[in-house]
Write a protein that holds these residues in place. Sequence first.
Motif, mmCIF file in Angstrom:
data_model
loop_
_atom_site.group_PDB
_atom_site.id
_atom_site.type_symbol
_atom_site.label_atom_id
_atom_site.label_comp_id
_atom_site.label_asym_id
_atom_site.label_seq_id
_atom_site.Cartn_x
_atom_site.Cartn_y
_atom_site.Cartn_z
ATOM 1 N N GLN A 1 -3.518 22.899 60.610
ATOM 2 C CA GLN A 1 -2.894 24.029 61.567
ATOM 3 C C GLN A 1 -1.737 24.860 60.732
ATOM 4 O O GLN A 1 -1.581 25.847 61.322
ATOM 5 N N ALA A 2 -0.859 24.122 59.821
ATOM 6 C CA ALA A 2 -0.163 24.825 59.030
ATOM 7 C C ALA A 2 -0.821 26.056 58.184
ATOM 8 O O ALA A 2 -0.409 27.103 58.231
ATOM 9 N N GLU A 3 -1.970 25.537 57.628
ATOM 10 C CA GLU A 3 -3.101 26.709 57.034
ATOM 11 C C GLU A 3 -3.145 27.731 57.815
ATOM 12 O O GLU A 3 -3.251 29.094 57.431
ATOM 13 N N ALA A 4 -3.592 27.106 58.906
ATOM 14 C CA ALA A 4 -4.132 28.265 59.929
ATOM 15 C C ALA A 4 -3.267 29.286 60.187
ATOM 16 O O ALA A 4 -3.185 30.662 60.308
ATOM 17 N N TYR A 5 -1.774 28.761 60.564
ATOM 18 C CA TYR A 5 -0.516 29.953 60.863
ATOM 19 C C TYR A 5 -0.599 30.535 59.648
ATOM 20 O O TYR A 5 -0.113 31.622 59.560
ATOM 21 N N GLY A 6 -0.385 29.898 58.404
ATOM 22 C CA GLY A 6 -0.350 30.684 56.995
ATOM 23 C C GLY A 6 -1.254 31.751 57.050
ATOM 24 O O GLY A 6 -0.697 33.146 56.820
ATOM 25 N N ARG A 7 -2.292 31.546 57.312
ATOM 26 C CA ARG A 7 -3.271 32.699 57.244
ATOM 27 C C ARG A 7 -3.269 33.714 58.224
ATOM 28 O O ARG A 7 -3.129 34.942 58.030
ATOM 29 N N LYS A 8 -2.797 33.276 59.610
ATOM 30 C CA LYS A 8 -2.406 34.339 60.615
ATOM 31 C C LYS A 8 -1.460 35.230 60.328
ATOM 32 O O LYS A 8 -1.268 36.266 60.469
ATOM 33 N N CYS A 9 -0.473 34.589 59.488
ATOM 34 C CA CYS A 9 0.615 35.405 59.068
ATOM 35 C C CYS A 9 0.360 36.220 57.587
ATOM 36 O O CYS A 9 1.119 37.029 57.185
ATOM 37 N N ASP A 10 -0.457 36.177 57.112
ATOM 38 C CA ASP A 10 -0.975 36.720 55.994
ATOM 39 C C ASP A 10 -0.438 35.963 54.891
ATOM 40 O O ASP A 10 -0.255 36.778 53.705
ATOM 41 N N ALA A 11 -0.178 34.837 54.752
ATOM 42 C CA ALA A 11 0.391 34.288 53.670
ATOM 43 C C ALA A 11 -0.592 34.123 52.560
ATOM 44 O O ALA A 11 -1.875 33.798 52.759
ATOM 45 N N ARG A 12 0.238 34.196 51.405
ATOM 46 C CA ARG A 12 -0.820 33.815 50.055
ATOM 47 C C ARG A 12 -0.793 32.403 49.616
ATOM 48 O O ARG A 12 -1.890 31.904 48.909
ATOM 49 N N THR A 13 0.288 31.648 50.010
ATOM 50 C CA THR A 13 0.357 30.179 49.664
ATOM 51 C C THR A 13 0.928 29.270 50.597
ATOM 52 O O THR A 13 1.903 30.096 51.532
ATOM 53 N N LEU A 14 0.485 28.298 50.568
ATOM 54 C CA LEU A 14 1.242 27.224 51.464
ATOM 55 C C LEU A 14 2.000 26.215 50.382
ATOM 56 O O LEU A 14 1.290 25.822 49.562
ATOM 57 N N TRP A 15 3.103 26.271 50.725
ATOM 58 C CA TRP A 15 4.285 25.425 49.811
ATOM 59 C C TRP A 15 4.761 24.452 50.368
ATOM 60 O O TRP A 15 5.193 24.430 51.769
ATOM 61 N N LEU A 16 5.481 23.323 49.530
ATOM 62 C CA LEU A 16 6.153 22.178 50.326
ATOM 63 C C LEU A 16 6.890 21.415 49.292
ATOM 64 O O LEU A 16 6.656 21.761 48.079
ATOM 65 N N GLU A 17 7.835 20.647 49.741
ATOM 66 C CA GLU A 17 8.616 20.006 48.655
ATOM 67 C C GLU A 17 8.585 18.719 49.188
ATOM 68 O O GLU A 17 8.621 18.228 50.370
ATOM 69 N N VAL A 18 8.431 17.731 48.265
ATOM 70 C CA VAL A 18 8.323 16.294 48.583
ATOM 71 C C VAL A 18 9.237 15.464 47.489
ATOM 72 O O VAL A 18 9.218 15.681 46.299
ATOM 73 N N THR A 19 9.733 14.473 47.940
ATOM 74 C CA THR A 19 10.567 13.463 46.941
ATOM 75 C C THR A 19 9.515 12.786 46.161
ATOM 76 O O THR A 19 8.411 12.245 46.446
ATOM 77 N N ASN A 20 9.933 12.455 45.101
ATOM 78 C CA ASN A 20 9.099 11.861 43.984
ATOM 79 C C ASN A 20 8.791 10.376 44.188
ATOM 80 O O ASN A 20 7.844 9.852 43.753
ATOM 81 N N VAL A 21 9.871 9.672 45.200
ATOM 82 C CA VAL A 21 9.346 8.527 45.570
ATOM 83 C C VAL A 21 8.343 8.333 46.710
ATOM 84 O O VAL A 21 8.027 7.244 46.709
ATOM 85 N N ASN A 22 7.937 9.453 47.259
ATOM 86 C CA ASN A 22 6.872 9.419 48.237
ATOM 87 C C ASN A 22 5.461 9.712 47.455
ATOM 88 O O ASN A 22 4.935 10.619 47.904
ATOM 89 N N ALA A 23 5.194 8.637 46.727
ATOM 90 C CA ALA A 23 3.838 8.750 46.016
ATOM 91 C C ALA A 23 2.821 8.671 47.151
ATOM 92 O O ALA A 23 1.755 9.578 46.840
ATOM 93 N N PRO A 24 2.904 8.238 48.169
ATOM 94 C CA PRO A 24 1.639 8.165 49.254
ATOM 95 C C PRO A 24 1.642 9.455 49.516
ATOM 96 O O PRO A 24 0.266 10.015 49.867
ATOM 97 N N ALA A 25 2.527 10.111 50.090
ATOM 98 C CA ALA A 25 2.499 11.606 50.260
ATOM 99 C C ALA A 25 2.039 12.590 49.240
ATOM 100 O O ALA A 25 1.045 13.348 49.493
#
Length: 178
Positions: free
Chosen positions: A117-141
């Motif tokens: 869903q996030a990718e689809a929204y990004g493409r709708k907005c003409d985003a070139r990249t989908l980006w996120l931040e995650v803490t190093n302790v969240n290895a499962p994510a």
Amino acid sequence: MIDMRVANSADYDRIDALDDSFTTDRIMHVTSGEAGFEIRSVAVQPPLRKEYPPTGEEGGGSGDPDAPHIVVAVTDGEIIGFVAVRYAAWNRRAHVEQITVAPGHRGKGLGSALMAQAEAYGRKCDARTLWLEVTNVNAPAVRAYRRMGFEVCGLDTSLYVGTPSEGEIALYMGKSLM
């Protein structure tokens, strides 16, 4: 049956109440050397449990043009997950600000469906990249994001200084939408 829809103001308290804690027996250990940084998965004993405080933030459908776009996953009237994404036109990047799946629904593909869903929204907005931040302790994510096609593209050793997450390292991950 899971329904995906844009969040509305009646959803905000239920979104904020979702349990986004996790427990892991591995973290992503970051070391620095002359050639740069190395990131590797290492075991931790006892397992680490991480809980996040409620954010109290609102978004998607709030009428605020700067609010994130929020999609909720609903089953039997219960919100079981959500993704909040914000588009930045200046660099054509869609930023996943938060993605949460209720503990009883993890490991069943709901995170991937929300990220789609996030990718689809990004493409709708003409985003070139989908980006996120995650803490190093969240290895499962981190593992899940890698399975979804994200790659580590940077890190910040000071992002969490002065916060309850002090000592953790922010990993930035990106995925091309082109």
